[in-house]
Design an enzyme around this catalytic site. Structure first.
Site, PDB file in Angstrom:
ATOM      1  N   SER A 160       0.858  -1.181   0.000  1.00 10.11           N
ATOM      2  CA  SER A 160       0.000   0.000   0.000  1.00 10.11           C
ATOM      3  C   SER A 160       0.889   1.223   0.000  1.00 10.11           C
ATOM      4  CB  SER A 160      -0.898   0.032   1.239  1.00 10.11           C
ATOM      5  OG  SER A 160      -1.554   1.298   1.367  1.00 10.11           O
ATOM      6  N   TYR A 173      -2.763   0.363  10.444  1.00 12.60           N
ATOM      7  CA  TYR A 173      -2.664   0.025   9.024  1.00 12.60           C
ATOM      8  C   TYR A 173      -1.325   0.476   8.452  1.00 12.60           C
ATOM      9  CZ  TYR A 173      -3.927  -0.516   4.125  1.00 12.60           C
ATOM     10  OH  TYR A 173      -3.943  -0.888   2.797  1.00 12.60           O
TER      11      TYR A 173
END
Length: 270
Positions: A160, A173
């Site tokens: 990501s 995250y």
């Protein structure tokens, strides 16, 4: 003529470029995982749809088969060591060396600021986004290191852009993805340095490559909690196409990391 990994002919049609290969795709019940499973099936792979969401997995399988592709479903909790080991062992028992593709897509997000972050949420995000794919890759590589000399296995890690940027309210995250990216770089270095000893005493390069896709925000169910306008996000199919592109590279080629971000038209609202 040199062969593509798992293919028979450099000139083969793109729709059959992954024919004969079995690909395990995690998180394939929805979002990018589903889009990736569909993209690989379109390229001829038999796709193993893996997720803890049984209903979503079945819908993915149905979409693939309705389009003429080949797929089956396995339950997988990437955060559970027993589940990871069982799935990998079963797939090698069923498919042998044809099982030579792993795409780690599964991921979760649990928002939380430093003053209110929940410990169990944090640990679950780390387990799914970082620990799980690392150890799933480990189980996979223990098997593919014995592939015949002409074969090359593939692992694609979906990381990501959050691994290299910082945003508030996403400590779990962002931290998990940063750890996953650095672990991926370590694995890539190890594979460049590691040789496999063959039965005749000679050594060969480790028969697997690990490549990473680093996407920005995508229009997936996980992103709904953040309220990002759709025009600022990419469709999952765009990123899935990049995963497929990496798998179709000649086995002598290697892309350590590929970033992909949305292209904003000048007149889009900001």
């Amino acid at each position: 003529m040199e062969q593509l990994a798992g293919s028979e002919d450099d000139g083969m049609d793109a729709a059959a470029a992954l024919k004969g290969r079995v690909a395990l795709v995690t998180g394939a019940a929805s979002g990018l995982g589903r889009a990736t499973a569909i993209a690989l099936a379109e390229a001829g792979a038999h796709v193993v749809v893996a997720d803890i969401d049984a209903d979503g997995s079945e819908r993915t399988r149905e979409q693939i088969e309705e389009a003429g592709g080949s797929a089956d479903v396995v339950p997988l909790d990437v955060a559970d060591d027993g589940s990871r080991r069982q799935v990998v062992a079963d797939l090698f028992d069923r498919h042998g060396n044809a099982f030579d593709v792993l795409v780690n897509v599964a991921g979760i997000d649990r928002p939380g600021y430093i003053t209110d972050i929940d410990l169990e949420d944090y640990r679950r995000v780390q387990a799914v986004n970082c620990e799980g794919p690392i150890f799933l890759t480990s189980e996979f590589m223990k098997r593919v290191q014995h592939l015949p000399e002409e074969r090359t296995a593939d692992v694609v890690h979906v990381v990501s852009l959050s691994a290299i940027t910082s945003g508030s309210g996403a400590i779990a995250y962002n931290g998990s993805k940063a750890g996953f990216l650095n672990a991926t770089r370590c694995i890539q270095r190890e594979l460049r340095e590691k040789a496999v000893r063959q039965a005749d005493g000679t050594e060969r390069p480790f028969p697997c490559r690990v490549q990473a896709v680093i996407p920005a925000a995508m229009d997936t169910p996980m992103m709904e909690q953040w309220g990002i306008p759709a025009h600022l996000m990419m469709p999952p199919a765009a990123v899935a196409e990049m995963v497929r592109t990496l798998l179709l590279l000649h086995p002598s080629a290697f892309v350590p990391e590929m970033q992909i971000v949305p292209r904003l038209e000048p007149n889009f609202p900001r």
